[in-house]
Design a protein around this motif. Structure first.
Motif, PDB file in Angstrom:
ATOM      1  N   PHE A  14       0.838  -1.192   0.000  1.00  0.00           N
ATOM      2  CA  PHE A  14       0.000   0.000   0.000  1.00  0.00           C
ATOM      3  C   PHE A  14       0.876   1.246   0.000  1.00  0.00           C
ATOM      4  O   PHE A  14       1.779   1.395   0.816  1.00  0.00           O
ATOM      5  N   ALA A  15       0.582   2.143  -0.934  1.00  0.00           N
ATOM      6  CA  ALA A  15       1.401   3.350  -1.067  1.00  0.00           C
ATOM      7  C   ALA A  15       0.592   4.452  -1.721  1.00  0.00           C
ATOM      8  O   ALA A  15      -0.395   4.195  -2.429  1.00  0.00           O
ATOM      9  N   PHE A  16       1.012   5.672  -1.462  1.00  0.00           N
ATOM     10  CA  PHE A  16       0.460   6.811  -2.204  1.00  0.00           C
ATOM     11  C   PHE A  16       1.179   6.844  -3.546  1.00  0.00           C
ATOM     12  O   PHE A  16       2.404   6.896  -3.605  1.00  0.00           O
ATOM     13  N   SER A  17       0.403   6.799  -4.620  1.00  0.00           N
ATOM     14  CA  SER A  17       0.990   6.672  -5.951  1.00  0.00           C
ATOM     15  C   SER A  17       0.503   7.762  -6.887  1.00  0.00           C
ATOM     16  O   SER A  17      -0.608   8.290  -6.729  1.00  0.00           O
ATOM     17  N   PHE A  55       3.048   4.938 -10.029  1.00  0.00           N
ATOM     18  CA  PHE A  55       4.393   5.250  -9.536  1.00  0.00           C
ATOM     19  C   PHE A  55       4.303   5.482  -8.029  1.00  0.00           C
ATOM     20  O   PHE A  55       3.823   6.525  -7.572  1.00  0.00           O
ATOM     21  N   ALA A  56       4.730   4.482  -7.249  1.00  0.00           N
ATOM     22  CA  ALA A  56       4.625   4.551  -5.786  1.00  0.00           C
ATOM     23  C   ALA A  56       5.573   5.600  -5.218  1.00  0.00           C
ATOM     24  O   ALA A  56       6.763   5.601  -5.539  1.00  0.00           O
ATOM     25  N   LEU A  57       5.038   6.476  -4.369  1.00  0.00           N
ATOM     26  CA  LEU A  57       5.851   7.550  -3.792  1.00  0.00           C
ATOM     27  C   LEU A  57       6.000   7.432  -2.279  1.00  0.00           C
ATOM     28  O   LEU A  57       7.110   7.465  -1.753  1.00  0.00           O
ATOM     29  N   ILE A  58       4.899   7.299  -1.571  1.00  0.00           N
ATOM     30  CA  ILE A  58       4.943   7.280  -0.105  1.00  0.00           C
ATOM     31  C   ILE A  58       4.524   5.897   0.386  1.00  0.00           C
ATOM     32  O   ILE A  58       3.415   5.434   0.089  1.00  0.00           O
ATOM     33  N   PRO A  59       5.381   5.207   1.153  1.00  0.00           N
ATOM     34  CA  PRO A  59       5.081   3.843   1.612  1.00  0.00           C
ATOM     35  C   PRO A  59       4.104   3.822   2.787  1.00  0.00           C
ATOM     36  O   PRO A  59       4.494   3.632   3.950  1.00  0.00           O
ATOM     37  N   LEU A  60       2.845   4.001   2.511  1.00  0.00           N
ATOM     38  CA  LEU A  60       1.837   4.082   3.564  1.00  0.00           C
ATOM     39  C   LEU A  60       1.773   2.800   4.389  1.00  0.00           C
ATOM     40  O   LEU A  60       1.613   2.842   5.612  1.00  0.00           O
ATOM     41  N   GLY A  61       1.878   1.655   3.726  1.00  0.00           N
ATOM     42  CA  GLY A  61       1.830   0.393   4.451  1.00  0.00           C
ATOM     43  C   GLY A  61       3.001   0.223   5.395  1.00  0.00           C
ATOM     44  O   GLY A  61       2.838  -0.235   6.532  1.00  0.00           O
ATOM     45  N   VAL A  62       4.188   0.602   4.939  1.00  0.00           N
ATOM     46  CA  VAL A  62       5.385   0.500   5.782  1.00  0.00           C
ATOM     47  C   VAL A  62       5.247   1.421   6.985  1.00  0.00           C
ATOM     48  O   VAL A  62       5.576   1.039   8.127  1.00  0.00           O
TER      49      VAL A  62
END
Length: 234
Positions: free
Chosen positions: A47-50, A62-69
């Motif tokens: 899960f990421a902000f893309s 294009f994944a930018l922010i690793p929300l899941g991490v």
């Protein structure tokens, strides 16, 4: 719309590669994680902000922010063996880039397998093919010749002006429609998932392929239509 053959091949390879890399990560851990927990952490990590951008009907993410991490770090950082599982969360995030590359590869692979400018991509198989009237000027006593796919082999592409489409489709006030019929129950080339509406010209010698991305116009030497008598209909 289902997955085309190019997508199936590329995404299957991506998942196989993820399995191989994930197995190697598992083997490298001094303290082995519980497998089902590692799998869940991997998918949460994806899960990421893309940023999303469509190219040739393919959605590029294009994944930018690793929300899941971030979520795993905030809620489970005090759990035993946290760093071990965090590795799989980051693996999930960075695997988004593997799928990004895979999606970019689908476009040339699809073009290599299926020519979007070729009528045979859209008309390869037929089963109980029908001709449907879409305008009052159409002849209701019309059927499609069984030789249509053979006739299409000799079709010649010509330039098309689509102004007629935007001006007259669905407008019953037009007395004579240039393309008063559409073909039904005709399938594209296997694995292409090429969707298009196929309009038939009034004389039966012109075919307009209207796909989501382009219009192609073909002329045939002979009409694909034939009149049906009352006895033949029975």
């Amino acid at each position: 719309m289902g997955m085309n053959f190019a997508e199936a091949v590329v995404y299957s390879f991506c998942w196989l590669l993820i399995f191989v890399i994930g197995f190697k990560l598992f083997k490298k851990q001094e303290i082995k994680p519980i497998i089902w927990k590692a799998v869940i952490v991997y998918f949460v990590g994806k899960f990421a902000f893309s940023l999303n951008y469509p190219i040739e009907q393919q959605a590029i993410h294009f994944a930018l922010i690793p929300l899941g991490v971030i979520a795993i770090y905030l809620f489970f950082s005090k759990r035993p063996n946290f760093n071990t599982y965090l590795t799989f969360a980051w693996f999930g995030f960075f695997s988004n880039y593997l799928f990004l590359v895979g999606t970019l590869l689908i476009i040339p692979l699809y073009s290599l397998l299926y020519d979007k400018n070729d009528i045979h991509t859209y008309m390869a198989h037929s089963e109980n093919i029908e001709i449907l009237s879409i305008h009052p000027s159409a002849n209701d006593n019309i059927a499609v010749r069984t030789s249509i796919l053979e006739q299409v082999k000799a079709a010649k592409e010509q330039p098309v002006n689509t102004d007629w489409y935007y001006e007259s489709v669905g407008d019953d006030r037009v007395e004579v429609e240039r393309f008063p019929y559409i073909l039904a129950n005709i399938a594209p080339k296997w694995g292409s998932q090429a969707k298009a509406t196929i309009y038939v010209e009034k004389d039966g010698k012109g075919l307009l392929i209207a796909s989501p991305t382009k219009h192609l116009y073909y002329r045939l030497d002979e009409s694909i239509l034939q009149e049906v008598t009352a006895n033949e209909e029975e």
